[in-house]
Design an enzyme around this catalytic site. Structure first.
Site, PDB file in Angstrom:
ATOM      1  N   HIS A 157      -2.919 -35.578 -27.165  1.00 10.40           N
ATOM      2  CA  HIS A 157      -3.833 -35.693 -26.031  1.00 10.40           C
ATOM      3  C   HIS A 157      -3.989 -34.320 -25.377  1.00 10.40           C
ATOM      4  O   HIS A 157      -5.103 -33.890 -25.094  1.00 10.40           O
ATOM      5  CB  HIS A 157      -3.294 -36.722 -25.041  1.00 10.40           C
ATOM      6  N   CYS A 216      -9.453 -41.850 -19.951  1.00 10.70           N
ATOM      7  CA  CYS A 216      -9.536 -40.861 -21.023  1.00 10.70           C
ATOM      8  C   CYS A 216      -9.043 -41.397 -22.363  1.00 10.70           C
ATOM      9  O   CYS A 216      -9.139 -40.702 -23.379  1.00 10.70           O
ATOM     10  CB  CYS A 216      -8.755 -39.614 -20.633  1.00 10.70           C
ATOM     11  N   HIS A 237     -12.003 -31.158 -21.962  1.00  7.74           N
ATOM     12  CA  HIS A 237     -11.658 -32.580 -21.902  1.00  7.74           C
ATOM     13  C   HIS A 237     -12.946 -33.393 -21.804  1.00  7.74           C
ATOM     14  O   HIS A 237     -13.602 -33.406 -20.759  1.00  7.74           O
ATOM     15  CB  HIS A 237     -10.763 -32.841 -20.695  1.00  7.74           C
TER      16      HIS A 237
END
Length: 411
Positions: free
Chosen positions: A303, A164, A338
């Protein structure tokens, strides 16, 4: 601030996200703090049936029907976002020296959708059912390769794979190439299209996905009732140039990339370090390269996944590192979900827009803090007008990968 290295100019942005194709719809979507999660009919029967898909995306119209059917959905997103970024920078690929143009693209899973389809055909119908185009569609590097072909970029063409954090790692790598003189223009970003049956099943088995009954409240970074992330998809790209080159071209400079940093947790395959030591090290590296200290940071685009472990570790790091001058904090994942390997690049672009427009978007889905996250200055309820002298975009990924990017106003 006196930068340890010359700053790099961000002259172009391109975005394809669950808020819509294009930078304008995406920026407005996060300013509105509008959750894009919805019931996904294609996930019916799976343990989790919600996702954040890119709406109104017609690959045939946007890319060209004769070409688009050969490509994975992640490559579709990359092509559209990259073309927007290049146009936004005022560049014309037909006129540039392709040997001085680099492409760096990050992805967590490459063309995983195409791979799953090929595997299913093989399982049901045998080897003859697997397309000769399967490998070019799903190999992880192929999106970068397709961008190079589309834009005539013959300089370094690279793929970063740090889960990610992949999109943020792509910007870090592009910055290194520019500082080393390996290119004059770098197109850097990330893309992923992981809303597939196998990916959803795997994340659900890990307990990483939200199981909230109402999609509007499923993705809630830093909230006391968070229970996981919502899987999204999309792409984000920036055009980076040396500041002096951008000035010579007389193009608007959206912001400056003044520092980059990357560090590993070396802790656990999927869990973040409890004190976010790797992320803190990456932040300190980025600040050192920017010639800045923690007191100079006005904003952090976090994040902020909405998982209990990540948000606890990241909020603790922010509280500890910026104890004397808390920066404003936001997470775009409340609105966009996400987007996996694209997330770091998408969020870097949003950080650039925050610096440029002096506006911090609110964190969608946030209602109430808990003792793990309640001591950070999380923007919620509506966007905040704020002058931002220095902003950080932080990214983390499975495997303990961490990247931090520092941005300052462009002029």
């Amino acid at each position: 601030m006196s930068a340890a290295r010359p700053p790099l100019a961000v002259t172009g942005i391109g975005l394809v996200t669950p808020a819509g194709p294009g930078t304008g719809p995406t920026w407005q979507g996060v300013l509105d703090a509008r959750a894009t999660a919805a019931i996904d009919p294609e996930l019916a029967g799976l343990p989790v049936g919600i996702s954040c898909r890119v709406p109104r995306f017609d690959a045939r119209a946007l890319i060209g029907g004769r070409h688009s059917w050969r490509l994975d959905r992640a490559t579709h997103f990359a092509l559209v976002a990259a073309r927007e970024a290049v146009a936004d920078a005022g560049l014309r690929p037909a006129e540039w020296d392709g040997a001085r143009v680099a492409v760096v693209l990050g992805s967590a899973a490459g063309g995983v959708g195409s791979y799953e389809q090929a595997a299913q055909r093989f399982a049901v119908r045998g080897a003859a059912a697997v397309s000769a185009l399967a490998l070019p569609a799903f190999l992880p590097n192929m999106a970068a390769g397709q961008l190079a072909i589309d834009l005539g970029a013959t300089g370094p063409v690279l793929h970063t794979a740090t889960a990610c954090a992949s999109g943020a790692a792509a910007l870090h790598t592009a910055a290194l190439l520019l500082h080393a003189g390996a290119c004059d223009i770098a197109l850097a970003g990330g893309t992923d299209a992981m809303i597939t049956p196998v990916c959803v099943a795997a994340f659900a088995r890990m307990g990483a996905l939200s199981r909230h009954g109402d999609p509007a409240y499923a993705s809630r970074p830093f909230d006391g009732r968070r229970d996981g992330f919502v899987l999204g998809e999309g792409a984000g790209f920036t055009v980076l140039e040396r500041h002096a080159d951008a000035v010579c071209r007389r193009v608007p400079i959206r912001a400056l990339l003044v520092g980059v940093g990357s560090a590993a947790d070396a802790h656990h395959p999927v869990a973040p370090h409890p004190q976010a030591r790797g992320l803190e090290a990456a932040v300190r590296q980025a600040l050192a390269e920017a010639g800045a200290g923690v007191a100079d940071v006005d904003h952090v685009n976090a994040h902020g996944t909405g998982t209990r472990l990540n948000d606890r570790a990241e909020a603790g790091m922010i509280e500890r590192l910026f104890a004397h001058r808390p920066p404003s904090v936001t997470s775009a994942k409340g609105a966009l979900g996400h987007t996996m390997g694209a997330a770091g690049a998408v969020e870097a672009a949003l950080t650039v827009l925050t610096v440029q427009h002096r506006t911090v978007p609110a964190t969608a889905g946030f209602a109430e803090p808990d003792r793990d996250t309640g001591r950070i200055d999380l923007v919620h309820g509506g966007p905040r007008r704020q002058r931002v002298r220095l902003a950080l975009s932080t990214s983390a990924g499975f495997g303990g990968h961490n990247t931090a990017l520092a941005f300052a106003p462009g002029g």
